[in-house]
Design an enzyme around this catalytic site. Sequence first.
Site, PDB file in Angstrom:
ATOM      1  N   LYS A 119       0.838  -1.205   0.000  1.00 43.53           N
ATOM      2  CA  LYS A 119       0.000   0.000   0.000  1.00 43.53           C
ATOM      3  C   LYS A 119       0.871   1.253   0.000  1.00 43.53           C
ATOM      4  O   LYS A 119       0.589   2.224  -0.716  1.00 43.53           O
ATOM      5  CB  LYS A 119      -0.969   0.002   1.188  1.00 43.53           C
ATOM      6  CG  LYS A 119      -1.833   1.257   1.171  1.00 43.53           C
ATOM      7  CD  LYS A 119      -3.180   1.125   1.770  1.00 43.53           C
ATOM      8  CE  LYS A 119      -3.968   2.417   1.527  1.00 43.53           C
ATOM      9  NZ  LYS A 119      -5.246   2.456   2.208  1.00 43.53           N
ATOM     10  N   GLU A 177      -5.177   9.432  -5.552  1.00 41.35           N
ATOM     11  CA  GLU A 177      -5.982   8.544  -6.403  1.00 41.35           C
ATOM     12  C   GLU A 177      -6.318   9.178  -7.754  1.00 41.35           C
ATOM     13  O   GLU A 177      -7.467   9.254  -8.166  1.00 41.35           O
ATOM     14  CB  GLU A 177      -7.264   8.083  -5.682  1.00 41.35           C
ATOM     15  CG  GLU A 177      -7.852   6.830  -6.335  1.00 41.35           C
ATOM     16  CD  GLU A 177      -8.946   6.156  -5.528  1.00 41.35           C
ATOM     17  OE1 GLU A 177      -8.812   6.030  -4.302  1.00 41.35           O
ATOM     18  OE2 GLU A 177      -9.931   5.750  -6.155  1.00 41.35           O
ATOM     19  N   HIS A 189     -17.646  -5.342   5.736  1.00 45.19           N
ATOM     20  CA  HIS A 189     -16.925  -4.862   4.550  1.00 45.19           C
ATOM     21  C   HIS A 189     -15.989  -5.929   3.969  1.00 45.19           C
ATOM     22  O   HIS A 189     -15.999  -6.198   2.765  1.00 45.19           O
ATOM     23  CB  HIS A 189     -16.154  -3.584   4.899  1.00 45.19           C
ATOM     24  CG  HIS A 189     -15.329  -3.061   3.774  1.00 45.19           C
ATOM     25  ND1 HIS A 189     -15.883  -2.520   2.635  1.00 45.19           N
ATOM     26  CD2 HIS A 189     -13.966  -3.013   3.591  1.00 45.19           C
ATOM     27  CE1 HIS A 189     -14.921  -2.150   1.801  1.00 45.19           C
ATOM     28  NE2 HIS A 189     -13.750  -2.444   2.357  1.00 45.19           N
TER      29      HIS A 189
END
Length: 380
Positions: free
Chosen positions: A237, A247, A277
Amino acid sequence: MTKPANEKSGARIVVPVALEGRGYDIHIGRHQLCEAASLIASFAPGAKAALVTDEHVAGLHAPAFETCLQQAGVATTRIEIPPGEASKSYARFAALCDALLAAKIERNDLVIAFGGGVVGDLTGFAAAVLRRGVRFVQIPTTLLSQVDSSVGGKTGINSSHGKNLIGAFHQPALVIADTALLDTLSEREFKAGYAEVVKYGLIGDPNFFDWCEVNWSRIIAGGPERDHAVAVSCRAKAAIVARDEREEGDRALLNLGHTFAHALERLTGYDASRLVHGEAVAIGLALAFRFSQRLGLCSGQDAGRVAAHLDAVGLPSRLQQVPGGAGSTEEIVAAMTQDKKVKRGVLTFILARGIGKSFIAPGVAADEVRDFIEAELAAA
Ligand code: GLY
């Protein structure tokens, strides 16, 4: 994949996030709370700290951490919020900002987010705007937040229009992932976080996926494999965030499986008793690979391996496994097109040419998606 020697011995692992002027380290290891307190004290000498946590984490871990902070000379005020997604609200955000002001947190002080993704996202957003920005430290207490939400600076709350629509990029100054804190997670919550670990192998690291297939039960058991899995995930990440913080490109790869997952969460009313989730992400990962197979991009063998691994771990991999049902084809497609990553009615997906070969595919035809969902719902 070779395993670095320090990850075998259980020593603390440090993963840097290289961002010009906003770089920070992620410290990973077991029983790090007192070391975290010392790091905080040396990083911000003389600063006061607000420790924001939820009532559940507070009961389990806050007194031990506060003792460490006190021993390190960090004056701390504890602020508790109710656990659960409902706390990512305007009302709770306003109450938290007021509580931080009442605790006299100044520009040079610190806000510590001590909890899972909800605590991290809400606290990070409050820190982003309080007095036009104060430093904050992430101490994530769930696997999902250790490998995903605590890293990369996305903060925010939900609106009636959707999740995470109000927020800011505000990088933490330090992240401490104490992997022993994960011992108190339920098996269900741990496995849900594991879906995000597997995701990193599927995005760009086929050797890590191979390793996960062999080692997943040791990750759950909490040996050095757990620290290694968190470290590999955070490195993956960190590398993506370092090249695309806001992003505008590659960071979207982290959304592998998430267009499907967000739709399923929406259709199940964000009801954690039905689907959390990470479970939605697990189904989304399997769907992303089967969709890629259907589009002729990825082999059936790779798509089958992804589903088989999720099944072995005890995670869902099919729409039929959504408790109470996922909905009809039309409902699922409609829920997907409400996703915030949809631009002008055109769907952007993260697809794969194989395990570890994911890519951003803009402009996927809605008809292809509809046909795929129909076939998935019809499959035995
Ligand atoms: N969780 C996806 C991201 O941080 O971009």
